[in-house]
Design a protein around this motif. Structure first.
Motif, PDB file in Angstrom:
ATOM      1  N   LYS A  94      -3.551   9.948 -11.907  1.00  0.00           N
ATOM      2  CA  LYS A  94      -4.564   8.896 -12.125  1.00  0.00           C
ATOM      3  C   LYS A  94      -5.609   8.903 -11.014  1.00  0.00           C
ATOM      4  O   LYS A  94      -6.779   8.609 -11.242  1.00  0.00           O
ATOM      5  CB  LYS A  94      -3.900   7.516 -12.228  1.00  0.00           C
ATOM      6  CG  LYS A  94      -3.300   7.251 -13.611  1.00  0.00           C
ATOM      7  CD  LYS A  94      -3.243   5.770 -13.917  1.00  0.00           C
ATOM      8  CE  LYS A  94      -1.920   5.188 -13.504  1.00  0.00           C
ATOM      9  NZ  LYS A  94      -1.752   3.760 -13.770  1.00  0.00           N
ATOM     10  N   ARG A 104      -1.464  -2.802  -4.156  1.00  0.00           N
ATOM     11  CA  ARG A 104      -1.201  -3.850  -5.126  1.00  0.00           C
ATOM     12  C   ARG A 104      -1.170  -5.171  -4.367  1.00  0.00           C
ATOM     13  O   ARG A 104      -0.401  -5.334  -3.427  1.00  0.00           O
ATOM     14  CB  ARG A 104       0.139  -3.575  -5.818  1.00  0.00           C
ATOM     15  CG  ARG A 104       0.364  -4.461  -7.001  1.00  0.00           C
ATOM     16  CD  ARG A 104       1.632  -4.111  -7.757  1.00  0.00           C
ATOM     17  NE  ARG A 104       1.968  -5.216  -8.617  1.00  0.00           N
ATOM     18  CZ  ARG A 104       1.510  -5.364  -9.859  1.00  0.00           C
ATOM     19  NH1 ARG A 104       0.727  -4.459 -10.390  1.00  0.00           N
ATOM     20  NH2 ARG A 104       1.828  -6.424 -10.573  1.00  0.00           N
ATOM     21  N   SER A 130      -5.293  -4.745  -8.310  1.00  0.00           N
ATOM     22  CA  SER A 130      -4.836  -3.418  -7.892  1.00  0.00           C
ATOM     23  C   SER A 130      -6.079  -2.683  -7.393  1.00  0.00           C
ATOM     24  O   SER A 130      -7.100  -2.676  -8.078  1.00  0.00           O
ATOM     25  CB  SER A 130      -4.232  -2.645  -9.057  1.00  0.00           C
ATOM     26  OG  SER A 130      -3.149  -3.380  -9.583  1.00  0.00           O
ATOM     27  N   TYR A 189      -7.985   0.740  -5.225  1.00  0.00           N
ATOM     28  CA  TYR A 189      -7.853   2.154  -4.877  1.00  0.00           C
ATOM     29  C   TYR A 189      -8.950   2.542  -3.896  1.00  0.00           C
ATOM     30  O   TYR A 189     -10.136   2.419  -4.205  1.00  0.00           O
ATOM     31  CB  TYR A 189      -7.913   3.002  -6.157  1.00  0.00           C
ATOM     32  CG  TYR A 189      -6.853   2.558  -7.140  1.00  0.00           C
ATOM     33  CD1 TYR A 189      -5.541   3.001  -7.019  1.00  0.00           C
ATOM     34  CD2 TYR A 189      -7.156   1.627  -8.137  1.00  0.00           C
ATOM     35  CE1 TYR A 189      -4.552   2.545  -7.877  1.00  0.00           C
ATOM     36  CE2 TYR A 189      -6.175   1.167  -9.001  1.00  0.00           C
ATOM     37  CZ  TYR A 189      -4.876   1.627  -8.866  1.00  0.00           C
ATOM     38  OH  TYR A 189      -3.897   1.159  -9.707  1.00  0.00           O
ATOM     39  N   ASN A 191      -1.332   7.564  -2.942  1.00  0.00           N
ATOM     40  CA  ASN A 191      -1.124   8.077  -4.292  1.00  0.00           C
ATOM     41  C   ASN A 191      -1.380   9.564  -4.384  1.00  0.00           C
ATOM     42  O   ASN A 191      -0.772  10.271  -5.162  1.00  0.00           O
ATOM     43  CB  ASN A 191      -2.048   7.367  -5.290  1.00  0.00           C
ATOM     44  CG  ASN A 191      -1.608   5.942  -5.547  1.00  0.00           C
ATOM     45  OD1 ASN A 191      -0.441   5.609  -5.385  1.00  0.00           O
ATOM     46  ND2 ASN A 191      -2.544   5.106  -5.951  1.00  0.00           N
ATOM     47  N   ALA A 204       0.828  -1.209   0.000  1.00  0.00           N
ATOM     48  CA  ALA A 204       0.000   0.000   0.000  1.00  0.00           C
ATOM     49  C   ALA A 204       0.857   1.252   0.000  1.00  0.00           C
ATOM     50  O   ALA A 204       1.978   1.264   0.527  1.00  0.00           O
ATOM     51  CB  ALA A 204      -0.904  -0.008   1.225  1.00  0.00           C
ATOM     52  N   ARG A 205       0.303   2.285  -0.587  1.00  0.00           N
ATOM     53  CA  ARG A 205       1.015   3.557  -0.671  1.00  0.00           C
ATOM     54  C   ARG A 205      -0.031   4.642  -0.890  1.00  0.00           C
ATOM     55  O   ARG A 205      -1.067   4.385  -1.490  1.00  0.00           O
ATOM     56  CB  ARG A 205       1.947   3.479  -1.874  1.00  0.00           C
ATOM     57  CG  ARG A 205       2.898   4.601  -2.016  1.00  0.00           C
ATOM     58  CD  ARG A 205       3.899   4.271  -3.105  1.00  0.00           C
ATOM     59  NE  ARG A 205       4.874   3.273  -2.658  1.00  0.00           N
ATOM     60  CZ  ARG A 205       5.790   2.735  -3.455  1.00  0.00           C
ATOM     61  NH1 ARG A 205       5.821   3.061  -4.735  1.00  0.00           N
ATOM     62  NH2 ARG A 205       6.648   1.863  -2.998  1.00  0.00           N
ATOM     63  N   ARG A 253       0.733   8.503 -10.774  1.00  0.00           N
ATOM     64  CA  ARG A 253      -0.281   7.883  -9.902  1.00  0.00           C
ATOM     65  C   ARG A 253      -1.185   8.941  -9.284  1.00  0.00           C
ATOM     66  O   ARG A 253      -2.389   8.727  -9.135  1.00  0.00           O
ATOM     67  CB  ARG A 253       0.384   7.043  -8.819  1.00  0.00           C
ATOM     68  CG  ARG A 253       0.865   5.701  -9.360  1.00  0.00           C
ATOM     69  CD  ARG A 253       1.426   4.807  -8.271  1.00  0.00           C
ATOM     70  NE  ARG A 253       1.786   3.502  -8.811  1.00  0.00           N
ATOM     71  CZ  ARG A 253       2.862   2.810  -8.444  1.00  0.00           C
ATOM     72  NH1 ARG A 253       3.676   3.291  -7.522  1.00  0.00           N
ATOM     73  NH2 ARG A 253       3.097   1.639  -8.977  1.00  0.00           N
TER      74      ARG A 253
HETATM   75  P1  GDP Z   1      -0.753   1.553 -10.807  1.00  0.00           P
HETATM   76  O1  GDP Z   1      -1.549   2.222  -9.729  1.00  0.00           O
HETATM   77  O2  GDP Z   1      -1.372   1.763 -12.148  1.00  0.00           O
HETATM   78  O3  GDP Z   1       0.704   1.929 -10.785  1.00  0.00           O
HETATM   79  O4  GDP Z   1      -0.901  -0.056 -10.577  1.00  0.00           O
HETATM   80  P2  GDP Z   1      -0.049  -1.073  -9.692  1.00  0.00           P
HETATM   81  O5  GDP Z   1      -0.754  -2.370  -9.752  1.00  0.00           O
HETATM   82  O6  GDP Z   1       1.394  -1.062 -10.089  1.00  0.00           O
HETATM   83  O7  GDP Z   1      -0.118  -0.532  -8.209  1.00  0.00           O
HETATM   84  C1  GDP Z   1      -1.340  -0.328  -7.537  1.00  0.00           C
HETATM   85  C2  GDP Z   1      -1.066   0.594  -6.362  1.00  0.00           C
HETATM   86  O8  GDP Z   1      -0.302  -0.106  -5.363  1.00  0.00           O
HETATM   87  C3  GDP Z   1      -0.223   1.801  -6.721  1.00  0.00           C
HETATM   88  O9  GDP Z   1      -1.038   2.872  -7.155  1.00  0.00           O
HETATM   89  C4  GDP Z   1       0.544   2.090  -5.449  1.00  0.00           C
HETATM   90  O10 GDP Z   1      -0.216   2.933  -4.595  1.00  0.00           O
HETATM   91  C5  GDP Z   1       0.668   0.733  -4.768  1.00  0.00           C
HETATM   92  N1  GDP Z   1       1.982   0.119  -5.018  1.00  0.00           N
HETATM   93  C6  GDP Z   1       2.450  -0.332  -6.207  1.00  0.00           C
HETATM   94  N2  GDP Z   1       3.682  -0.843  -6.076  1.00  0.00           N
HETATM   95  C7  GDP Z   1       4.024  -0.736  -4.761  1.00  0.00           C
HETATM   96  C8  GDP Z   1       5.183  -1.104  -4.000  1.00  0.00           C
HETATM   97  O11 GDP Z   1       6.173  -1.638  -4.504  1.00  0.00           O
HETATM   98  N3  GDP Z   1       5.153  -0.837  -2.660  1.00  0.00           N
HETATM   99  C9  GDP Z   1       4.093  -0.257  -2.060  1.00  0.00           C
HETATM  100  N4  GDP Z   1       4.125  -0.030  -0.738  1.00  0.00           N
HETATM  101  N5  GDP Z   1       2.980   0.097  -2.755  1.00  0.00           N
HETATM  102  C10 GDP Z   1       2.939  -0.126  -4.088  1.00  0.00           C
END
Ligand code: GDP
Length: 350
Positions: free
Chosen positions: A154, A105, A118, A120, A93, A90-91, A151
């Motif tokens: 988005k 993710r 994924s 949100y 965005n 989690a993070r 992000r």
């Molecule tokens: P994206 O949002 O289009 O980049 O799709 P992703 O599937 O790559 O990631 C989904 C969400 O998970 C992202 O928007 C980030 O908030 C979070 N996230 C992605 N990669 C990481 C990671 O390596 N570490 C952490 N803590 N969060 C991540």
């Protein structure tokens, strides 16, 4: 200012080393495909989103708490493999005035890494209690890296798209949509009609909220509510699925009113739409306050299930027939909302 990277938070479900935990997440205690309880996964997701948001918010407002406002659509890319751990990464965005978008993710380590979904979440930071609760003004993030800026963009785009989509949902039917509904009604006028009526494909449940379920003071844990809504929806979908319905997507979940301890909840689920191997089930949760003075829709969800056989091959589902105006409106709403989800999620889940 912090960067999104500095807000990273990871939770691991150790299915490989914790037998009791693994058992808790299993649908059946025999080795079947897609054996992960998706409702429980949703519950964990909500908790992870809350923790990621709180870690940030409490740095500035130690007494503030966060509540889930909405969950954007979730498309399930693969079913969970019970012989691997599950990582929730989690993070944050984007930070708005008092709202935060948390991205999560969900993946399973291994070669190759297995991408489950994924997600949100829109969370809102609040401080104070009950009627006196106010939203707090949060400091923003520094979106330094390209991917962070993308992000954040988005996140704003998702919010805008949702508003546009809501506006579209309320539009009257197009010529094709009108024809689709007319055909469904005409079929029911046939004396030999044997189709399945939407009005008969429902399931409901009542529940009282106890202090045990309390999360933030006086309110009930949102993840618990959506798990219950999902589980009842799954039971509801079994009435029409000839094989096994498994989760394919969550179209959107909105939290309108917080549920409080002592509330009585009425969950209603109904099959609103079917297409190919897909089934859309709407779940509403109505809360009735302890003093019976307040009755409000606390939560509304739309889940998409896909009907599969033992090898996860998609199998067709019968047509569902809406009869009255409300059923027509829900059919149309699910038809519109699931167009892209069904197209995107139609991949092989194995
Ligand atoms: P994206 O949002 O289009 O980049 O799709 P992703 O599937 O790559 O990631 C989904 C969400 O998970 C992202 O928007 C980030 O908030 C979070 N996230 C992605 N990669 C990481 C990671 O390596 N570490 C952490 N803590 N969060 C991540």
């Amino acid at each position: 200012m912090l960067s999104p990277l500095q807000t990273s938070f990871t939770k691991v479900l150790s299915l490989t080393s914790d037998e009791a935990l693994k058992r808790r997440f299993m649908v059946l205690d025999v080795p079947i495909q897609a054996n992960m309880r998706f409702g429980l996964l949703l519950e964990v997701l909500d908790k992870v989103a809350e923790e990621a948001a709180l870690n940030y918010v409490n740095q500035f407002f130690p007494d503030a708490r966060v509540v889930t406002a909405a969950i954007d659509n979730i498309i399930i890319r693969h079913v969970t493999d019970m012989s691997r751990d599950v990582h929730f990464k989690a993070r944050i965005n984007h930070v708005g005035r008092s709202s935060l978008e948390i991205g999560i993710r969900v993946e399973q380590p291994g070669v190759p890494v297995r991408h489950i979904a994924s997600c949100y979440f829109t969370m809102v930071a609040r401080s104070g209690m009950g009627e006196g609760a106010v939203s707090v003004a949060l400091p923003g993030l520094d979106y330094g890296e390209d991917i962070e800026q993308q992000r954040a963009d988005k996140a704003l785009q998702r919010r805008k798209e949702y508003k546009q989509q809501q506006a579209r949902l309320n539009e009257p039917p197009s010529r094709e949509e009108f024809q689709m509904l007319t055909d469904l009604h005409a079929a029911q006028d046939d004396p030999g009609f044997k189709g399945l009526l939407a009005g008969k494909l429902t399931a409901d449940a009542w529940e009282r909220m106890y202090p045990e379920q309390e999360n933030v003071p006086k309110k009930i844990f949102g993840g618990y509510l959506i798990r219950r809504a999902y589980e009842l929806s799954s039971i509801c979908s079994e009435q029409i699925a000839p094989n096994r319905p498994i989760a394919a997507a969550v179209n959107r979940i909105n939290f309108f009113h917080p549920v409080r301890m002592g509330d009585t909840l009425h969950y209603t689920t109904r099959v609103v739409y079917t297409k190919g191997s897909f089934i859309c089930v709407e779940a509403n949760i109505e809360r009735i306050s302890r003093d019976k003075t307040t009755k409000a829709l606390s939560n509304s969800c739309l889940f998409t299930f896909v009907n599969v056989d033992d090898d996860l091959q998609q199998q067709p589902v019968p047509q569902v027939y809406p009869t009255n105006y409300g059923e027509d409106a829900r059919y149309l709403m699910a038809h519109r909302s699931s167009q892209t989800l069904i197209a995107e999620g139609a991949n092989d889940l194995s």
